[in-house]
Each structure stands twice: as C-alpha cells, then as structure tokens.
Design an enzyme around this catalytic site. Structure first.
Site, short mmCIF file in Angstrom:
data_model
loop_
_atom_site.label_atom_id
_atom_site.label_comp_id
_atom_site.label_asym_id
_atom_site.label_seq_id
_atom_site.Cartn_x
_atom_site.Cartn_y
_atom_site.Cartn_z
N HIS A 33 80.76 70.16 27.14
CA HIS A 33 79.94 69.27 26.32
C HIS A 33 79.09 68.41 27.24
O HIS A 33 79.49 67.33 27.67
CB HIS A 33 80.86 68.40 25.42
CG HIS A 33 80.11 67.54 24.44
ND1 HIS A 33 80.71 67.08 23.27
CD2 HIS A 33 78.85 67.05 24.43
CE1 HIS A 33 79.83 66.33 22.61
NE2 HIS A 33 78.70 66.30 23.30
N HIS B 143 74.87 67.51 27.66
CA HIS B 143 73.46 67.66 27.29
C HIS B 143 72.65 67.58 28.56
O HIS B 143 72.67 66.54 29.23
CB HIS B 143 73.04 66.57 26.32
CG HIS B 143 73.87 66.52 25.06
ND1 HIS B 143 73.48 67.16 23.91
CD2 HIS B 143 75.08 65.96 24.80
CE1 HIS B 143 74.41 66.97 22.98
NE2 HIS B 143 75.40 66.26 23.48
N GLU C 47 81.92 62.36 15.36
CA GLU C 47 81.68 61.37 16.43
C GLU C 47 81.50 60.03 15.72
O GLU C 47 82.36 59.17 15.79
CB GLU C 47 80.44 61.76 17.25
CG GLU C 47 80.08 60.76 18.34
CD GLU C 47 78.73 61.06 19.04
OE1 GLU C 47 77.92 61.82 18.49
OE2 GLU C 47 78.51 60.49 20.14
N ASP D 283 79.20 64.47 28.31
CA ASP D 283 78.18 64.25 27.27
C ASP D 283 76.79 64.01 27.88
O ASP D 283 76.00 64.95 27.99
CB ASP D 283 78.58 63.10 26.33
CG ASP D 283 78.00 63.23 24.94
OD1 ASP D 283 77.35 64.24 24.64
OD2 ASP D 283 78.21 62.30 24.11
N ASP D 284 76.51 62.76 28.26
CA ASP D 284 75.22 62.40 28.85
C ASP D 284 75.48 61.54 30.08
O ASP D 284 75.32 60.31 30.04
CB ASP D 284 74.38 61.63 27.81
CG ASP D 284 74.13 62.46 26.57
OD1 ASP D 284 73.26 63.34 26.62
OD2 ASP D 284 74.83 62.24 25.56
N1 HPA Z 1 75.75 62.85 19.94
C1 HPA Z 1 74.74 63.40 19.26
N2 HPA Z 1 73.64 63.83 19.84
C2 HPA Z 1 73.53 63.74 21.17
C3 HPA Z 1 74.53 63.19 21.92
C4 HPA Z 1 75.71 62.74 21.28
O1 HPA Z 1 76.68 62.22 21.88
N3 HPA Z 1 74.10 63.23 23.19
C5 HPA Z 1 72.90 63.83 23.20
N4 HPA Z 1 72.53 64.12 21.96
ZN ZN Z 2 77.02 65.31 22.73
#
Ligand code: HPA
Ligand code: ZN
Length: 351
Positions: free
Chosen positions: A28, A30, A211, A289-290
């Site tokens: 996971h 991005h 989430e 994630d990011d």
């Molecule tokens: N959630 C939803 N969209 C996203 C996320 C996330 O954590 N990170 C990048 N796009």
């Molecule tokens: Zn994500």
C-alpha cells in the site's frame, strides 16, 4: 512451508533492528505520495511549474493535516509538477531505492493516472516512466516491483471507465486496479461496472475501504467489487460480524499506521487498533501509504508502531512480514523464497 516459531528467543531490545532488517513486501504505497518536497521543487524548476510555496521548508510546514481531504488537497498540488515520462521515472526510482534500503523485496505500487491525464499528461508517459523504474529496480536492486492503477473515487464512474478503457491495451504493464481518494460519500458500489470490467480482463482488484468510511464500505468492496485485499480497513473492527468474516476468508488488510495518525483516524499511535486486528485473527500488514507526507517509509512505520504498542512483539513482527508476502499478488514460488528469507532473518536474531 518452513515457519519460524521460537519467538521467546528474541529479546525485546533486538526488535527495532529486526523490524528494519527483516525482509518484507510493501502493498500500500501511492507513488505520488513518495514525492519528497526536495524533488517537488526540483521538478517544478525543471518543468517551469509555479508552486504556491516559497521553499521546501514552507511546503513541509503545510503538512499539518486534520483529515483525509486536507491531505489530498496538498497531495494533488504536489503531483502537479509531474509532466514528463522522466519525472515519473525519477519519482519511482527514488522510492524504490528507499524501499530496497528498508529491505522491501516486493512492492505493489499504486498510481493515480487521472491526477495526471486531467493536466494533459499522456497516460503512456505515466505508465512507461513508472514501469521503467520497476524494471531497473528488479535488475539493479533485486526488488520485485509491480503497478496497480487506482481510480479516483471523487470523480465519476464514467471517468473511471474511460481511464480503464484507455489503459487496458497496456495491461501487461500493471497487475491490478484499486480505488483511492476521498472515501466518505463515495462508496465502492459507485464503481461496480468498472471493477467488473477490470475483473473480466484478468486484473487483480483492491480498494481503499474503512479508512474514514464505515464498515459497510468494506462489505460492499468485498460483495460488489469482489476485491482481493482491503486497503486500510481499520474501521472493520466496529462490526464484529465483519471481523469474523474477514478472518474466516483470510482477507488481508493493508494497514498504514503513520498515515492513520497523521490523518487523525487515531489520535495517537498508542491508540491504533493494529494489535486488536491481529488478535482477532486478521491478516494485517504494515505499509507507508504516502511516506513523503506522513513521516516515514515502511521501516519507520514498523519501528514507531512497535515502540508505541507494547502488545506487539517478535511474534507479531513475523506475522506482519509473512502476511505481506502471502497477501501479495506474486506467484507461489516467489512467496516461498521470500518467506524462507524471512525465517532466516528471525533465526539470526534468535539467541
Ligand atoms: N486514502 C485515500 N486516498 C489516498 C490516500 C489515502 O490514504 N493516499 C493517497 N490517496
Ligand atoms: Zn492509501
């Protein structure tokens, strides 16, 4: 398949080093969220894109998020500097080098084509730049890297369908599709036809659910979209029947602890429900994630999560890493090889 079991031979003080050294998969991530402020500024200059921030420091100072949407606004602004195939290569290559340093053996990387095609960037420039970095990572870093194309759920299903139709002739360059962006008010079922078409094309399916959104979104991701993993899914714990179902089906959750704290899904890491998810028998994994926006790459996620949650020890570290390989879309031979490497790392840490 071999399996390490001597967890009581690993003293707690060895955990941080073991968490960093153990082989793992990242499921996971991005790629646009791996864009560091320094690279944002370098690409802005290279491409002549004006940024609403005076400096790297001013941009970093804006990374004070209150929820998912407050993050997404800045994340899409950061991605505006990406114009050329080379930009996508540079971004992914930077991530893959960091992943290799964190002992990531396999990465399944999300990308958001609509963020770029909406600015006139050709879809092929995005895909080829990313794919080139994945190929080079395999050759030079020994990291297996695959791409998952995500649809932006705040846009319409027709727009997602147009993106899928444009991407399908190039489907040998990506292994699956996902669903991201603003969750609340955009339930999975909005994309039922798009996911059905991707499924018919033989692509793997994942979706962000649970989430910020309710457990019902996790259920509809499973029942309507037929996803094979749930991204985040932490709010599943609010529904005991859903928890039992996820456990029975061995459904993986790609949990992102630093993200959850930065976006206020949990107020502090000590309040994160990862120990409860594991105790309920769910196939959880840890991911970044990011990472450029949330304070760290995958090893930092592991170390900070374990530091804040004393319920997590060597047994859970092993389970999380093993889950990451088992829940990946790699073939059985690769999974067995990676799990054998994981077992060796734990044998070496045992006294
Ligand atoms: N959630 C939803 N969209 C996203 C996320 C996330 O954590 N990170 C990048 N796009
Ligand atoms: Zn994500």
């Amino acid at each position: 398949m071999s399996s390490f079991t001597a967890f009581d031979r690993i003293p707690r003080e060895r955990l941080p080093a073991l968490l960093a050294a153990m082989p793992k998969a990242e499921l996971h991530l991005h790629i646009e969220g791996s864009l560091e402020p320094e690279l944002i500024f370098a690409l802005a200059q290279r491409n002549g894109v004006a940024l609403p921030y005076a400096s790297v420091e001013a941009l970093r100072a804006a990374y004070a998020f209150t929820d998912l949407q407050s993050f997404l606004d800045i994340y899409y602004a950061g991605a505006s500097v990406l114009l050329k195939e080379q930009d996508f290569f540079d971004m992914a290559w930077a991530y893959l080098q960091r992943a290799a340093a964190d002992n990531v053996l396999h990465a399944e990387i999300f990308f958001d084509p609509q963020t770029h095609t909406a600015r006139g960037v050709p879809l092929l420039a995005v895909i080829q730049g990313l794919e080139h970095a994945c190929r080079r990572a395999h050759q030079e870093l020994g990291v297996s890297a695959k791409l998952i194309l995500c649809f932006l759920r705040h846009l319409s299903e027709d727009e997602a369908m147009a993106t899928l139709d444009e991407a399908l002739p190039h489907k040998h360059h990506f292994i699956g599709v996902g669903l991201d962006s603003s969750e609340r008010g955009h339930p999975p079922e909005k994309f039922a036809r798009v996911f059905a078409k991707a499924r018919a094309a033989g692509l793997h399916l994942v979706a962000h659910a649970g989430e910020e959104g309710p457990p019902e979104y996790v259920k509809s991701a499973l029942d309507v979209l037929h996803v094979e993993r749930i991204d985040h899914g932490v709010r599943s714990l609010e529904d005991p029947a859903l928890v039992r179902r996820l456990a029975a089906e061995g459904m993986a959750l790609t949990v992102c602890p630093l993200s959850n704290v930065k976006l206020r899904v949990f107020d502090t890491m000590a309040q994160h429900n990862l120990p409860a998810l594991l105790a309920a028998g769910l196939k959880a994994t840890i991911n970044s994630d990011d990472p450029a926006y949330f304070g760290g790459y995958v090893n930092r996620n592991f170390v900070e999560t374990f530091a804040a949650l004393p319920q997590l020890g060597a047994r859970e570290a092993y389970a999380l890493a093993r889950n990451s390989f088992e829940a990946s879309f790699a073939d059985a031979a690769a999974k067995a090889r990676w799990i054998a490497a994981l077992d060796r790392a734990f044998e070496e840490a045992a006294v």
